[in-house]
Design a protein around this motif. Sequence first.
Motif, PDB file in Angstrom:
ATOM      1  N   THR A  60       0.841  -1.191   0.000  1.00  0.00           N
ATOM      2  CA  THR A  60       0.000   0.000   0.000  1.00  0.00           C
ATOM      3  C   THR A  60       0.882   1.249   0.000  1.00  0.00           C
ATOM      4  O   THR A  60       1.842   1.350   0.755  1.00  0.00           O
ATOM      5  N   HIS A  63       1.284   1.266  -4.561  1.00  0.00           N
ATOM      6  CA  HIS A  63       0.264   0.828  -5.518  1.00  0.00           C
ATOM      7  C   HIS A  63      -0.278   1.977  -6.366  1.00  0.00           C
ATOM      8  O   HIS A  63      -0.703   1.786  -7.503  1.00  0.00           O
ATOM      9  N   LYS A  64      -0.274   3.193  -5.807  1.00  0.00           N
ATOM     10  CA  LYS A  64      -0.898   4.322  -6.504  1.00  0.00           C
ATOM     11  C   LYS A  64      -0.229   4.625  -7.837  1.00  0.00           C
ATOM     12  O   LYS A  64      -0.890   5.088  -8.780  1.00  0.00           O
ATOM     13  N   HIS A  88      -0.777  -5.134  -1.192  1.00  0.00           N
ATOM     14  CA  HIS A  88      -1.900  -4.189  -1.253  1.00  0.00           C
ATOM     15  C   HIS A  88      -3.143  -4.845  -1.843  1.00  0.00           C
ATOM     16  O   HIS A  88      -4.229  -4.773  -1.250  1.00  0.00           O
ATOM     17  N   ILE A  89      -2.989  -5.458  -2.981  1.00  0.00           N
ATOM     18  CA  ILE A  89      -4.151  -6.003  -3.675  1.00  0.00           C
ATOM     19  C   ILE A  89      -4.770  -7.163  -2.899  1.00  0.00           C
ATOM     20  O   ILE A  89      -5.971  -7.442  -3.015  1.00  0.00           O
ATOM     21  N   PHE A  91      -5.425  -7.270   0.191  1.00  0.00           N
ATOM     22  CA  PHE A  91      -6.404  -6.739   1.136  1.00  0.00           C
ATOM     23  C   PHE A  91      -7.320  -5.683   0.534  1.00  0.00           C
ATOM     24  O   PHE A  91      -8.358  -5.355   1.121  1.00  0.00           O
ATOM     25  N   TYR A  92      -6.966  -5.157  -0.637  1.00  0.00           N
ATOM     26  CA  TYR A  92      -7.783  -4.141  -1.295  1.00  0.00           C
ATOM     27  C   TYR A  92      -7.982  -4.498  -2.769  1.00  0.00           C
ATOM     28  O   TYR A  92      -7.499  -3.799  -3.660  1.00  0.00           O
ATOM     29  N   ASN A  94     -10.298  -4.066  -4.682  1.00  0.00           N
ATOM     30  CA  ASN A  94     -11.040  -3.108  -5.498  1.00  0.00           C
ATOM     31  C   ASN A  94     -10.125  -2.276  -6.388  1.00  0.00           C
ATOM     32  O   ASN A  94     -10.586  -1.568  -7.288  1.00  0.00           O
ATOM     33  N   SER A  95      -8.811  -2.372  -6.160  1.00  0.00           N
ATOM     34  CA  SER A  95      -7.870  -1.691  -7.058  1.00  0.00           C
ATOM     35  C   SER A  95      -7.927  -2.245  -8.463  1.00  0.00           C
ATOM     36  O   SER A  95      -7.391  -1.638  -9.398  1.00  0.00           O
ATOM     37  N   GLU A  98      -9.953   0.385  -9.999  1.00  0.00           N
ATOM     38  CA  GLU A  98      -9.253   1.673  -9.932  1.00  0.00           C
ATOM     39  C   GLU A  98      -8.188   1.789 -11.019  1.00  0.00           C
ATOM     40  O   GLU A  98      -8.037   2.838 -11.653  1.00  0.00           O
ATOM     41  N   LYS A 106      -4.788 -12.407  -5.266  1.00  0.00           N
ATOM     42  CA  LYS A 106      -4.781 -12.310  -3.810  1.00  0.00           C
ATOM     43  C   LYS A 106      -3.842 -13.354  -3.217  1.00  0.00           C
ATOM     44  O   LYS A 106      -3.787 -14.487  -3.687  1.00  0.00           O
ATOM     45  N   SER A 190      -5.049 -10.981   9.772  1.00  0.00           N
ATOM     46  CA  SER A 190      -5.945 -10.989   8.608  1.00  0.00           C
ATOM     47  C   SER A 190      -5.555 -12.057   7.597  1.00  0.00           C
ATOM     48  O   SER A 190      -6.420 -12.745   7.042  1.00  0.00           O
TER      49      SER A 190
END
Length: 241
Positions: A60, A63-64, A88-89, A91-92, A94-95, A98, A106, A190
Amino acid sequence: MKILFVVQTIDFIDPQGIMLLSALAKGKGHKTFLCILTRESVVDMINDIKPDIIAYSASTGEHKYYVDINPEINRRFPSIFTIFGGPHITFYPNSLEEGNFDAVCKGEGEGAWLDVLDALEKGQPIDNIQNIITRKKENEMRPLVEDLTTLPFPNRDLFYEKTEMGNCAIKRFMTSRGCPYPCTYCFNHSIKKMYKGLGKFIRLVSVDYAFAEIKSVTEKYPLQFIKFYDDIFAYPKDKWL
């Protein structure tokens, strides 16, 4: 197939996830390349190499850069398959939307990566591959790789031959995966929940495997200091250690 791994920059910490994916791909006869965004134009590299796949991996924050750049890559080169994996991906996911990626992965991605490469090479869909999320489907997780010695050594040449990392006196290794502790500030609780019932969480390579990997590096590159990046290197204090 030709695979282009894209990273934002290098920080002299061996990106062993990418290195391992490169080794797995090369083991299947594919060619792998590296683009460092702070040093070169990804568009120029794509025009030169003409890759079939572009792959990203990030924690994270980093990733941006890939979320921002991938839509433009898709616009200019719509035939290239793009995939994003890493912490990052995991746990998120939804990227996926994006960054307009074709797929995201995952968790630990070795098996999924090989399945994706095999499907793409055969012109088959990837929508039913475990650990993979596409716009059509989110698939279940596959069991963890319990015997880490079945994996190849990371392809360090991908970074070492292209950057100053090869001549750096410090090299980094991992001899295990997993951590026994549930620290509240960490992701472990997690990821354990995500992999519940899917295999042994804490895994170590054999002593022989660890020494063989180190030797393979010393035979080709300078090495004065080894840093182990295991979550818990000396756990437990046992016969292996």
